[in-house]
Design a protein around this motif. Structure first.
Motif, PDB file in Angstrom:
ATOM      1  N   VAL A   2      40.864  30.357  63.533  1.00 46.46           N
ATOM      2  CA  VAL A   2      41.457  31.697  62.756  1.00 46.46           C
ATOM      3  C   VAL A   2      40.267  32.568  62.422  1.00 46.46           C
ATOM      4  CG1 VAL A   2      43.719  30.621  62.699  1.00 46.46           C
ATOM      5  CG2 VAL A   2      41.837  30.432  60.804  1.00 46.46           C
ATOM      6  N   GLY A   3      40.514  33.819  61.984  1.00 51.24           N
ATOM      7  CA  GLY A   3      39.633  34.563  61.424  1.00 51.24           C
ATOM      8  C   GLY A   3      39.794  34.554  59.679  1.00 51.24           C
ATOM      9  N   LEU A   4      38.523  35.000  59.224  1.00 46.95           N
ATOM     10  CA  LEU A   4      38.497  34.976  57.858  1.00 46.95           C
ATOM     11  C   LEU A   4      39.187  36.232  57.388  1.00 46.95           C
ATOM     12  CD1 LEU A   4      37.726  33.557  55.106  1.00 46.95           C
ATOM     13  CD2 LEU A   4      35.636  34.744  55.370  1.00 46.95           C
ATOM     14  N   LYS A   5      40.483  36.132  56.692  1.00 41.34           N
ATOM     15  CA  LYS A   5      41.099  37.549  56.122  1.00 41.34           C
ATOM     16  C   LYS A   5      40.942  37.525  54.724  1.00 41.34           C
ATOM     17  CE  LYS A   5      44.291  37.919  59.858  1.00 41.34           C
ATOM     18  NZ  LYS A   5      45.654  37.820  60.589  1.00 41.34           N
ATOM     19  N   ALA A   6      40.796  36.459  53.762  1.00 40.50           N
ATOM     20  CA  ALA A   6      40.664  36.642  52.346  1.00 40.50           C
ATOM     21  C   ALA A   6      39.889  35.481  51.690  1.00 40.50           C
ATOM     22  CB  ALA A   6      42.145  36.453  52.081  1.00 40.50           C
ATOM     23  N   LEU A   7      39.450  35.605  50.613  1.00 42.26           N
ATOM     24  CA  LEU A   7      38.542  34.875  49.759  1.00 42.26           C
ATOM     25  C   LEU A   7      39.273  34.814  48.371  1.00 42.26           C
ATOM     26  CD1 LEU A   7      34.842  35.600  50.182  1.00 42.26           C
ATOM     27  CD2 LEU A   7      36.020  33.201  50.509  1.00 42.26           C
ATOM     28  N   LEU A   8      39.919  33.614  48.047  1.00 39.75           N
ATOM     29  CA  LEU A   8      40.926  33.519  46.863  1.00 39.75           C
ATOM     30  C   LEU A   8      39.984  32.777  45.666  1.00 39.75           C
ATOM     31  CD1 LEU A   8      42.478  32.858  49.680  1.00 39.75           C
ATOM     32  CD2 LEU A   8      44.437  33.177  48.169  1.00 39.75           C
ATOM     33  N   PHE A   9      39.794  33.504  44.669  1.00 36.33           N
ATOM     34  CA  PHE A   9      38.918  32.863  43.632  1.00 36.33           C
ATOM     35  C   PHE A   9      39.914  32.495  42.368  1.00 36.33           C
ATOM     36  CE2 PHE A   9      35.938  35.174  45.991  1.00 36.33           C
ATOM     37  CZ  PHE A   9      34.687  34.462  45.582  1.00 36.33           C
ATOM     38  N   ASP A  10      39.590  31.228  41.663  1.00 39.46           N
ATOM     39  CA  ASP A  10      40.029  31.107  40.482  1.00 39.46           C
ATOM     40  C   ASP A  10      38.910  31.933  39.501  1.00 39.46           C
ATOM     41  OD1 ASP A  10      41.019  29.457  38.159  1.00 39.46           O
ATOM     42  OD2 ASP A  10      39.014  28.501  38.113  1.00 39.46           O
ATOM     43  N   LEU A  11      39.531  31.951  38.029  1.00 39.91           N
ATOM     44  CA  LEU A  11      38.532  32.831  37.025  1.00 39.91           C
ATOM     45  C   LEU A  11      37.733  31.750  36.275  1.00 39.91           C
ATOM     46  CD1 LEU A  11      39.778  35.963  35.108  1.00 39.91           C
ATOM     47  CD2 LEU A  11      38.066  34.136  34.509  1.00 39.91           C
ATOM     48  N   ASP A  12      38.481  31.145  35.185  1.00 41.55           N
ATOM     49  CA  ASP A  12      37.673  30.630  34.196  1.00 41.55           C
ATOM     50  C   ASP A  12      36.778  29.126  35.015  1.00 41.55           C
ATOM     51  OD1 ASP A  12      38.524  31.875  32.130  1.00 41.55           O
ATOM     52  OD2 ASP A  12      40.609  31.111  32.315  1.00 41.55           O
ATOM     53  N   GLY A  13      35.520  29.347  34.750  1.00 37.57           N
ATOM     54  CA  GLY A  13      34.634  28.199  35.109  1.00 37.57           C
ATOM     55  C   GLY A  13      34.431  28.588  36.478  1.00 37.57           C
ATOM     56  N   THR A  14      35.052  29.091  37.567  1.00 38.99           N
ATOM     57  CA  THR A  14      34.624  29.626  38.635  1.00 38.99           C
ATOM     58  C   THR A  14      33.855  30.886  38.756  1.00 38.99           C
ATOM     59  OG1 THR A  14      36.802  28.539  39.488  1.00 38.99           O
ATOM     60  CG2 THR A  14      35.460  30.144  41.035  1.00 38.99           C
ATOM     61  N   LEU A  15      34.304  31.946  38.364  1.00 36.11           N
ATOM     62  CA  LEU A  15      33.616  33.348  38.421  1.00 36.11           C
ATOM     63  C   LEU A  15      32.680  33.318  37.226  1.00 36.11           C
ATOM     64  CD1 LEU A  15      36.329  35.972  38.807  1.00 36.11           C
ATOM     65  CD2 LEU A  15      35.013  34.780  40.529  1.00 36.11           C
ATOM     66  N   ALA A  16      32.860  32.699  36.001  1.00 32.44           N
ATOM     67  CA  ALA A  16      31.989  32.545  34.752  1.00 32.44           C
ATOM     68  C   ALA A  16      32.245  31.428  34.111  1.00 32.44           C
ATOM     69  CB  ALA A  16      31.876  34.015  34.076  1.00 32.44           C
ATOM     70  N   GLU A  17      31.471  30.925  33.465  1.00 34.87           N
ATOM     71  CA  GLU A  17      31.590  29.865  32.279  1.00 34.87           C
ATOM     72  C   GLU A  17      32.192  30.396  31.085  1.00 34.87           C
ATOM     73  OE1 GLU A  17      31.355  26.879  32.969  1.00 34.87           O
ATOM     74  OE2 GLU A  17      29.707  26.405  34.354  1.00 34.87           O
ATOM     75  N   THR A  18      33.394  30.487  31.107  1.00 35.29           N
ATOM     76  CA  THR A  18      34.348  31.318  30.108  1.00 35.29           C
ATOM     77  C   THR A  18      35.093  30.144  29.086  1.00 35.29           C
ATOM     78  OG1 THR A  18      36.254  31.513  31.488  1.00 35.29           O
ATOM     79  CG2 THR A  18      34.942  33.365  31.251  1.00 35.29           C
ATOM     80  N   GLU A  19      34.712  28.898  29.481  1.00 33.24           N
ATOM     81  CA  GLU A  19      35.622  28.005  28.604  1.00 33.24           C
ATOM     82  C   GLU A  19      35.155  27.671  27.264  1.00 33.24           C
ATOM     83  OE1 GLU A  19      38.286  26.956  29.287  1.00 33.24           O
ATOM     84  OE2 GLU A  19      38.592  26.951  31.621  1.00 33.24           O
ATOM     85  N   GLU A  88      38.479  39.532  21.680  1.00 33.12           N
ATOM     86  CA  GLU A  88      37.552  39.788  20.646  1.00 33.12           C
ATOM     87  C   GLU A  88      36.308  39.195  20.938  1.00 33.12           C
ATOM     88  OE1 GLU A  88      35.608  42.173  18.155  1.00 33.12           O
ATOM     89  OE2 GLU A  88      37.730  42.319  18.532  1.00 33.12           O
ATOM     90  N   LEU A  89      36.289  37.825  21.155  1.00 33.49           N
ATOM     91  CA  LEU A  89      35.089  37.112  21.500  1.00 33.49           C
ATOM     92  C   LEU A  89      34.427  37.583  22.800  1.00 33.49           C
ATOM     93  CD1 LEU A  89      35.990  33.452  20.545  1.00 33.49           C
ATOM     94  CD2 LEU A  89      34.603  34.877  19.211  1.00 33.49           C
ATOM     95  N   LEU A  90      35.123  37.847  23.698  1.00 26.82           N
ATOM     96  CA  LEU A  90      34.769  38.412  24.842  1.00 26.82           C
ATOM     97  C   LEU A  90      34.179  39.804  24.990  1.00 26.82           C
ATOM     98  CD1 LEU A  90      34.557  37.688  28.086  1.00 26.82           C
ATOM     99  CD2 LEU A  90      36.786  38.798  28.220  1.00 26.82           C
ATOM    100  N   ARG A  91      34.787  40.707  24.184  1.00 24.90           N
ATOM    101  CA  ARG A  91      34.268  41.915  24.001  1.00 24.90           C
ATOM    102  C   ARG A  91      32.940  41.800  22.963  1.00 24.90           C
ATOM    103  NH1 ARG A  91      39.590  43.507  23.252  1.00 24.90           N
ATOM    104  NH2 ARG A  91      39.668  42.768  21.239  1.00 24.90           N
ATOM    105  N   THR A  92      32.764  41.053  22.051  1.00 23.25           N
ATOM    106  CA  THR A  92      31.637  40.864  21.297  1.00 23.25           C
ATOM    107  C   THR A  92      30.392  40.538  21.647  1.00 23.25           C
ATOM    108  OG1 THR A  92      33.004  40.672  19.340  1.00 23.25           O
ATOM    109  CG2 THR A  92      30.607  39.821  19.009  1.00 23.25           C
ATOM    110  N   TYR A  93      30.734  39.054  22.642  1.00 24.99           N
ATOM    111  CA  TYR A  93      29.714  38.387  23.057  1.00 24.99           C
ATOM    112  C   TYR A  93      29.246  38.661  24.638  1.00 24.99           C
ATOM    113  CZ  TYR A  93      29.712  36.095  18.784  1.00 24.99           C
ATOM    114  OH  TYR A  93      29.809  35.815  17.260  1.00 24.99           O
ATOM    115  N   GLY A 132      34.947  43.626  31.611  1.00 22.89           N
ATOM    116  CA  GLY A 132      33.920  43.651  30.946  1.00 22.89           C
ATOM    117  C   GLY A 132      32.719  43.100  31.588  1.00 22.89           C
ATOM    118  N   THR A 133      33.163  42.410  33.031  1.00 23.76           N
ATOM    119  CA  THR A 133      31.950  41.892  34.003  1.00 23.76           C
ATOM    120  C   THR A 133      31.692  42.966  34.857  1.00 23.76           C
ATOM    121  OG1 THR A 133      33.533  40.877  35.282  1.00 23.76           O
ATOM    122  CG2 THR A 133      32.282  39.731  33.729  1.00 23.76           C
ATOM    123  N   GLY A 134      32.420  44.201  35.009  1.00 24.86           N
ATOM    124  CA  GLY A 134      32.378  45.326  36.087  1.00 24.86           C
ATOM    125  C   GLY A 134      33.009  44.791  37.358  1.00 24.86           C
TER     126      GLY A 134
END
Length: 250
Positions: A2-19, A88-93, A132-134
């Protein structure tokens, strides 16, 4: 295949180390409400097996001797305060994307592959993170928070994405960092590529179609720990994602 139609991402820990920002926000909320809780890194790593911030807090209160038994509405109030602190932490740091994330998202978008964000974090957190990450505008579909009744490892959020995009089993690849996310993606009919985060390094990913420490960049390729080209170093691009997809279908 089958063709590749989508990529599905988690956020916390996957896109960035936000924990770590989440952990700090929880601890500040506990102090504000006078709750007898403090989550060090080991405690937080254990509690992350419970997906969803409100669910995690409820479990911690139930496990802590002498802690008040809050109603669900009271738990939600504490969590709303925590969300405000986190924002607030996300905006600050700020927070840096993990290696290869921005590159792979751009490549997929340019190729017309749909991008989905499927996360248990709140919509407010997800929106602030993307801003915040563009990454705002990158994702065709954002599913966050209580959009489904049950959270990962329940497959509901990925099944909802399948329905919304009209995907057949295997037409997308899930990128996750946790065992709960891995199980959710597999149960929904997707191959799963796992890049463990700081808090999930010791989890069991034996069912993953691919396991790498990160997605890699041209000057920092990632060693493949499991899956296609195991033992080599790769940059996870769309060609490699399609190899993962083919690995799943064989």
């Amino acid at each position: 295949m089958v063709g590749l139609k989508a990529l599905l991402f988690d956020l916390d820990g996957t896109l960035a180390e936000t924990e770590e920002l989440h952990r700090e926000a929880f601890n500040r909320a506990f102090a504000h409400f006078g709750l007898p809780l403090y989550w060090d890194q080991d405690t937080y790593a254990r509690l992350l097996w419970t997906t969803g911030g409100k669910e995690r807090l409820k479990r911690a209160l139930e496990e802590t001797p002498g802690a008040p038994r809050l109603t669900w509405e009271e738990v939600a109030e504490v969590h709303r305060y925590k969300t405000g602190v986190y924002l607030e932490l996300l905006r600050t740091y700020g927070v840096a994307l993990r290696p290869g994330v921005r590159r792979l998202l751009a490549e997929a978008q340019e190729a017309g592959v749909k991008l989905v964000l499927a996360t248990t974090t709140s919509p407010e957190n997800a929106e602030a993170f993307l801003e915040g990450t563009g990454l705002k505008g990158r994702f065709s579909l954002v599913l966050a928070g209580d959009v489904v009744a049950r959270k990962k490892p329940d497959p509901g959020i990925y099944l909802l994405a399948r329905e919304a995009l009209g995907l057949a089993p295997g037409e997308g690849v899930v990128v996750e960092d946790s065992r709960n996310g891995l199980l959710a993606g597999l149960e929904a009919g997707f191959p799963v590529l796992v890049t463990p985060s700081l808090y999930t390094l010791d989890q069991d990913f034996r069912e993953a179609q691919a396991l790498l420490p990160h997605l890699g960049d041209r000057d920092n390729p990632a060693p493949v720990l499991q899956g296609p080209r195991a033992g080599e170093r790769v940059v996870v691009d769309l060609d490699y994602v399609k190899e993962v997809q083919a690995w799943w279908s064989t």
